[in-house]
Scaffold this motif. Structure first.
Motif, PDB file in Angstrom:
ATOM      1  N   HIS A 175       0.844  -1.201   0.000  1.00 25.49           N
ATOM      2  CA  HIS A 175       0.000   0.000   0.000  1.00 25.49           C
ATOM      3  C   HIS A 175       0.881   1.254   0.000  1.00 25.49           C
ATOM      4  O   HIS A 175       0.529   2.260  -0.621  1.00 25.49           O
ATOM      5  CB  HIS A 175      -0.921   0.010   1.227  1.00 25.49           C
ATOM      6  CG  HIS A 175      -1.825  -1.189   1.286  1.00 25.49           C
ATOM      7  ND1 HIS A 175      -2.560  -1.525   2.382  1.00 25.49           N
ATOM      8  CD2 HIS A 175      -2.075  -2.149   0.350  1.00 25.49           C
ATOM      9  CE1 HIS A 175      -3.242  -2.627   2.124  1.00 25.49           C
ATOM     10  NE2 HIS A 175      -2.957  -3.029   0.912  1.00 25.49           N
ATOM     11  N   ALA A 176       2.013   1.161   0.684  1.00 25.86           N
ATOM     12  CA  ALA A 176       2.927   2.316   0.721  1.00 25.86           C
ATOM     13  C   ALA A 176       3.450   2.644  -0.681  1.00 25.86           C
ATOM     14  O   ALA A 176       3.631   3.811  -1.026  1.00 25.86           O
ATOM     15  CB  ALA A 176       4.085   2.055   1.670  1.00 25.86           C
ATOM     16  N   TYR A 203       1.440   5.084  -2.192  1.00 26.17           N
ATOM     17  CA  TYR A 203       1.515   6.432  -1.608  1.00 26.17           C
ATOM     18  C   TYR A 203       2.678   7.218  -2.211  1.00 26.17           C
ATOM     19  O   TYR A 203       2.702   8.450  -2.143  1.00 26.17           O
ATOM     20  CB  TYR A 203       1.684   6.332  -0.078  1.00 26.17           C
ATOM     21  CG  TYR A 203       1.514   7.677   0.603  1.00 26.17           C
ATOM     22  CD1 TYR A 203       0.258   8.131   0.986  1.00 26.17           C
ATOM     23  CD2 TYR A 203       2.613   8.510   0.815  1.00 26.17           C
ATOM     24  CE1 TYR A 203       0.092   9.376   1.574  1.00 26.17           C
ATOM     25  CE2 TYR A 203       2.458   9.760   1.402  1.00 26.17           C
ATOM     26  CZ  TYR A 203       1.196  10.180   1.777  1.00 26.17           C
ATOM     27  OH  TYR A 203       1.037  11.416   2.340  1.00 26.17           O
ATOM     28  N   VAL A 247      -7.146   6.950   0.612  1.00 32.33           N
ATOM     29  CA  VAL A 247      -5.729   6.608   0.799  1.00 32.33           C
ATOM     30  C   VAL A 247      -5.527   5.457   1.798  1.00 32.33           C
ATOM     31  O   VAL A 247      -4.467   4.817   1.816  1.00 32.33           O
ATOM     32  CB  VAL A 247      -4.944   7.880   1.195  1.00 32.33           C
ATOM     33  CG1 VAL A 247      -5.363   8.389   2.546  1.00 32.33           C
ATOM     34  CG2 VAL A 247      -3.445   7.678   1.133  1.00 32.33           C
ATOM     35  N   LEU A 274       2.790   7.132   4.296  1.00 32.22           N
ATOM     36  CA  LEU A 274       1.534   6.444   4.631  1.00 32.22           C
ATOM     37  C   LEU A 274       1.397   6.312   6.154  1.00 32.22           C
ATOM     38  O   LEU A 274       0.292   6.353   6.695  1.00 32.22           O
ATOM     39  CB  LEU A 274       1.463   5.073   3.940  1.00 32.22           C
ATOM     40  CG  LEU A 274       0.133   4.341   4.057  1.00 32.22           C
ATOM     41  CD1 LEU A 274      -1.037   5.198   3.544  1.00 32.22           C
ATOM     42  CD2 LEU A 274       0.157   3.020   3.280  1.00 32.22           C
TER      43      LEU A 274
END
Ligand code: KG4
Ligand code: ZN
Length: 355
Positions: free
Chosen positions: A118-119, A122, A153, A332
């Protein structure tokens, strides 16, 4: 939480980069220190987990110290410590996690665990404008090829992922078949730019007509057979023909043709995902791409074209934030910290991604 100056120290050690970074208010990168282990793994043609964790142990403290020094702030000015605690090689993750926990405990700071995949999504917002959500998210790296619907986000829904090799892994293996170096992605990218993408018609594996999953092992094998020929014999007795001498031009053409096939598949899957989401009445305003392969020149061009054709804002990380780094973890981590998603010291290293 009132608006104030929030410095987050991010720590990343999931694979073969030891990294630390200080990010201000989730966007402004004050330092981004990365100690790469490529030289240690090169002769093995891939990352050796034991060697990786030992190198992380040697590098983690100096890297953190450098990140703080470069940022020009004192440890007391930090608001939290963010750490990539999943997914990755367990032995490698544990080194960063132990450092993060020790610092958080010693400084009395909150600890925030961040999902590395997920980072990567970002990273496009670092030192840049933030994307508009909901967004289509594509993570393309050495370990992952995943497509997400990101409502915001912090909320990710997995739409599809690779069922075998990751696209970055295919780049690395093709470079190894062609014997042009490690890690292969940047080399195949560079050589492919000067080759003919129509020279070899490699397969585009699309799976079922509505599938949003990926498969890259067939493409890799197609390149192997194209270069070496098919094996003789079966099973344990199969033997590959010897590696032939290839001219520079031939190598460039194979790189270009492989790269065209690999990126075509990514774009076709993005189109499929967009159509599916639209048919479900789910809006998409942006395309976010992240991970090591987002540094690829062809993918960057094609992603921008895709965005233009579909009226989507396109968010690609700056080059220094494509590969594994700790700025994306701190970034993040900031969002999670603001959202009160704080972890305690029982935070664990986990080999797989959360979603
Ligand atoms: O995100 P990353 O640093 O590590 C993982 O999370 O896996 O990605 C590393 C991968 C490697 O497979 C590398 O060959 C690939 O990203 N890569 C590229 C390029 N630069 C790095 N692949 C294609 N083109 C590039 N320019
Ligand atoms: Zn990564």
């Amino acid at each position: 939480m009132p608006n104030r100056t929030i410095h987050i120290l991010g720590i990343e050690s999931s694979c073969d980069e030891t990294a630390a970074s200080v990010v201000l208010n989730g966007r402004q990168v004050l330092s981004n220190i990365i100690a790469s282990q490529h030289d240690l793994h090169r002769k093995f043609g891939g990352v050796v987990p034991e060697i990786a964790s030992r190198a992380h142990m040697e590098k983690i403290l100096p890297v953190i110290e450098q990140a703080m020094e470069k940022a020009g702030i004192a440890y007391e000015q930090l608001s939290a410590i963010a750490v990539g605690n999943r997914p990755g090689l367990i032995g490698s993750l544990l080194v960063g996690l132990a450092a993060a926990k020790s610092l958080a405990w010693a400084l009395g700071l909150p600890l925030v665990g961040v999902d590395h995949v997920h980072a990567h999504l970002y990273a496009g917002a670092l030192d840049e404008q933030a994307p508009e959500y909901p967004a289509l998210g594509l993570v393309v790296s050495g370990g992952h090829t995943s497509l997400y619907y990101a409502e915001n986000v912090l909320r990710y829904e997995l739409l599809g992922r690779t069922i075998d090799d990751a696209v970055g892994e295919a780049y690395d293996k093709v470079a190894s078949i062609l014997n042009i170096g490690f890690p292969g992605g940047p080399i195949v990218d560079r050589m492919g730019r000067e080759g003919d993408p129509a020279a070899v018609d490699f397969p585009r594996t699309l799976l079922a007509p509505d599938s949003l999953d990926f498969s890259y092992s067939g493409l890799k094998t197609a390149v192997l057979y194209h270069v070496r020929g098919r094996p003789t014999g079966r099973g344990d007795r199969s033997v590959m023909p010897p590696a032939p001498e290839l001219s520079d031009k031939r190598i460039r053409d194979i790189c270009a043709s492989f790269q065209k096939a690999a990126v075509d598949v990514l774009i076709i899957k993005l189109q499929r995902a967009l159509e599916k989401l639209k048919s479900q009445g789910r809006p998409v305003h942006s395309l976010i791409v992240g991970g090591g392969v987002s540094a690829n020149s062809l993918l960057r061009t094609r992603a921008k074209e895709f965005g233009q054709q579909n009226q989507l804002g396109v968010f690609l990380p700056r080059m220094e934030f494509c590969l594994d780094n700790a700025a994306m973890i701190a970034g993040l981590g900031y969002v999670k910290f603001r959202d009160h998603q704080i972890d305690d010291f029982s935070l664990e290293a986990v080999a797989t991604t959360a979603v």
